[in-house]
Motif scaffolding. Structure first.
Motif, PDB file in Angstrom:
ATOM      1  N   LYS A  78       5.378  -1.136  56.788  1.00 30.83           N
ATOM      2  CA  LYS A  78       5.703  -2.566  56.843  1.00 30.83           C
ATOM      3  C   LYS A  78       4.656  -3.320  56.044  1.00 30.83           C
ATOM      4  N   ASP A  79       5.119  -4.189  55.186  1.00 34.89           N
ATOM      5  CA  ASP A  79       4.233  -4.962  54.326  1.00 34.89           C
ATOM      6  C   ASP A  79       4.089  -6.376  54.878  1.00 34.89           C
ATOM      7  N   LYS A  80       3.258  -6.531  55.890  1.00 33.77           N
ATOM      8  CA  LYS A  80       3.077  -7.835  56.535  1.00 33.77           C
ATOM      9  C   LYS A  80       2.285  -8.805  55.667  1.00 33.77           C
ATOM     10  N   ALA A  81       1.418  -8.281  54.817  1.00 35.70           N
ATOM     11  CA  ALA A  81       0.580  -9.146  53.996  1.00 35.70           C
ATOM     12  C   ALA A  81       1.377  -9.853  52.904  1.00 35.70           C
ATOM     13  N   ARG A  82       2.416  -9.206  52.370  1.00 35.69           N
ATOM     14  CA  ARG A  82       3.150  -9.775  51.235  1.00 35.69           C
ATOM     15  C   ARG A  82       4.379 -10.558  51.641  1.00 35.69           C
ATOM     16  N   THR A  83       4.948 -10.260  52.794  1.00 37.79           N
ATOM     17  CA  THR A  83       6.167 -10.962  53.193  1.00 37.79           C
ATOM     18  C   THR A  83       6.060 -11.418  54.636  1.00 37.79           C
ATOM     19  N   LYS A  84       6.672 -12.544  54.927  1.00 40.23           N
ATOM     20  CA  LYS A  84       6.631 -13.077  56.288  1.00 40.23           C
ATOM     21  C   LYS A  84       7.491 -12.261  57.245  1.00 40.23           C
ATOM     22  N   ASP A  85       8.558 -11.674  56.731  1.00 45.38           N
ATOM     23  CA  ASP A  85       9.459 -10.924  57.612  1.00 45.38           C
ATOM     24  C   ASP A  85       9.055  -9.449  57.761  1.00 45.38           C
ATOM     25  N   GLY A  86       7.951  -9.034  57.163  1.00 43.29           N
ATOM     26  CA  GLY A  86       7.469  -7.667  57.330  1.00 43.29           C
ATOM     27  C   GLY A  86       8.390  -6.619  56.748  1.00 43.29           C
ATOM     28  N   ARG A  87       8.840  -6.815  55.518  1.00 46.07           N
ATOM     29  CA  ARG A  87       9.725  -5.857  54.870  1.00 46.07           C
ATOM     30  C   ARG A  87       9.035  -4.504  54.718  1.00 46.07           C
ATOM     31  N   TRP A  88       9.861  -3.462  54.616  1.00 45.83           N
ATOM     32  CA  TRP A  88       9.332  -2.119  54.391  1.00 45.83           C
ATOM     33  C   TRP A  88       9.049  -1.931  52.904  1.00 45.83           C
ATOM     34  N   THR A  89       7.915  -1.336  52.609  1.00 48.81           N
ATOM     35  CA  THR A  89       7.572  -0.973  51.234  1.00 48.81           C
ATOM     36  C   THR A  89       7.184   0.499  51.225  1.00 48.81           C
ATOM     37  N   CYS A  90       7.022   1.042  50.036  1.00 50.44           N
ATOM     38  CA  CYS A  90       6.598   2.444  49.908  1.00 50.44           C
ATOM     39  C   CYS A  90       5.192   2.493  49.334  1.00 50.44           C
ATOM     40  N   ARG A  91       4.336   3.219  50.000  1.00 47.80           N
ATOM     41  CA  ARG A  91       2.994   3.491  49.467  1.00 47.80           C
ATOM     42  C   ARG A  91       3.100   4.826  48.737  1.00 47.80           C
ATOM     43  N   ILE A  92       2.684   4.836  47.476  1.00 48.98           N
ATOM     44  CA  ILE A  92       2.758   6.041  46.655  1.00 48.98           C
ATOM     45  C   ILE A  92       1.360   6.611  46.498  1.00 48.98           C
ATOM     46  N   THR A  93       1.228   7.915  46.742  1.00 47.65           N
ATOM     47  CA  THR A  93      -0.030   8.616  46.538  1.00 47.65           C
ATOM     48  C   THR A  93       0.220   9.732  45.520  1.00 47.65           C
ATOM     49  N   ILE A  94      -0.664   9.839  44.545  1.00 42.69           N
ATOM     50  CA  ILE A  94      -0.570  10.859  43.495  1.00 42.69           C
ATOM     51  C   ILE A  94      -1.685  11.875  43.703  1.00 42.69           C
ATOM     52  N   PHE A  95      -1.364  13.149  43.507  1.00 42.87           N
ATOM     53  CA  PHE A  95      -2.328  14.236  43.687  1.00 42.87           C
ATOM     54  C   PHE A  95      -2.561  14.980  42.375  1.00 42.87           C
ATOM     55  N   GLN A  96      -3.815  15.425  42.147  1.00 48.49           N
ATOM     56  CA  GLN A  96      -4.163  16.189  40.947  1.00 48.49           C
ATOM     57  C   GLN A  96      -3.521  17.566  40.947  1.00 48.49           C
ATOM     58  N   THR A  97      -3.420  18.148  42.104  1.00 46.72           N
ATOM     59  CA  THR A  97      -2.802  19.464  42.226  1.00 46.72           C
ATOM     60  C   THR A  97      -1.591  19.337  43.140  1.00 46.72           C
ATOM     61  N   SER A  98      -0.617  20.187  42.923  1.00 43.29           N
ATOM     62  CA  SER A  98       0.619  20.114  43.680  1.00 43.29           C
ATOM     63  C   SER A  98       0.408  20.494  45.141  1.00 43.29           C
ATOM     64  N   LEU A  99       1.059  19.755  46.015  1.00 44.95           N
ATOM     65  CA  LEU A  99       1.062  20.113  47.429  1.00 44.95           C
ATOM     66  C   LEU A  99       2.062  21.239  47.681  1.00 44.95           C
ATOM     67  N   LYS A 100       2.861  21.564  46.671  1.00 40.62           N
ATOM     68  CA  LYS A 100       3.838  22.652  46.724  1.00 40.62           C
ATOM     69  C   LYS A 100       3.515  23.620  45.583  1.00 40.62           C
ATOM     70  N   PRO A 101       2.501  24.458  45.762  1.00 38.31           N
ATOM     71  CA  PRO A 101       2.052  25.323  44.676  1.00 38.31           C
ATOM     72  C   PRO A 101       3.168  26.234  44.158  1.00 38.31           C
ATOM     73  N   LEU A 102       3.182  26.406  42.864  1.00 36.83           N
ATOM     74  CA  LEU A 102       4.134  27.287  42.212  1.00 36.83           C
ATOM     75  C   LEU A 102       3.594  28.709  42.316  1.00 36.83           C
ATOM     76  N   THR A 103       4.431  29.645  42.701  1.00 38.62           N
ATOM     77  CA  THR A 103       3.994  31.043  42.783  1.00 38.62           C
ATOM     78  C   THR A 103       4.786  31.886  41.803  1.00 38.62           C
ATOM     79  N   ASP A 104       4.151  32.942  41.296  1.00 32.36           N
ATOM     80  CA  ASP A 104       4.868  33.834  40.392  1.00 32.36           C
ATOM     81  C   ASP A 104       5.543  34.930  41.198  1.00 32.36           C
ATOM     82  N   GLU A 105       6.149  35.877  40.517  1.00 35.03           N
ATOM     83  CA  GLU A 105       6.931  36.902  41.210  1.00 35.03           C
ATOM     84  C   GLU A 105       6.063  37.800  42.105  1.00 35.03           C
ATOM     85  N   ASP A 106       4.760  37.849  41.870  1.00 41.07           N
ATOM     86  CA  ASP A 106       3.870  38.646  42.711  1.00 41.07           C
ATOM     87  C   ASP A 106       3.377  37.896  43.936  1.00 41.07           C
TER      88      ASP A 106
END
Length: 115
Positions: A80-108
């Motif tokens: 809820k974004d109470k600071a930007r809107t009076k009605d407390g609309r929902w917003t999305c907080r985006i976080t970016i990571f340097q490495t994947s939280l879903k690591p890619l694995t090879d066949e081994d």
């Protein structure tokens, strides 16, 4: 072909090779990810800013964000974004990571994103 690398001491981003070489990422998504990783940690990511920076439309920006999310580099949290809107609309907080939280694995079963 030769690759020339300068010794950098300031104003650079450290991005793991596994991230730069992740086959799940299109060139577009990788470009946006690298740009985002070059920003300060406390930067607030806004979709409209990405659209302006890369001169892309909303559909393309959303596709890139979905791609980064599926690959584990982007996490969205609704709040809820109470600071930007009076009605407390929902917003999305985006976080970016340097490495994947879903690591890619090879066949081994060996992890590509080992730290």
């Amino acid at each position: 072909m030769a690759i020339k690398k300068d010794e950098l001491t300031s104003h650079y981003a450290c991005i793991p090779n596994a991230t730069l070489q992740d086959p799940r990422l299109t060139p577009e998504a990788l470009g946006v990810l690298v740009f985002l990783l070059s920003l300060p940690e406390n930067w607030i990511i806004r979709a409209a800013q990405i659209r302006r920076k890369f001169n892309i439309g909303k559909f393309v920006q959303q596709r890139i964000f979905r791609e980064l999310e599926r690959a584990g580099y982007l996490v969205k949290e609704k709040e809820k974004d109470k600071a930007r809107t009076k009605d407390g609309r929902w917003t999305c907080r985006i976080t970016i990571f340097q490495t994947s939280l879903k690591p890619l694995t090879d066949e081994d079963g060996q992890s590509w994103n080992s730290k």
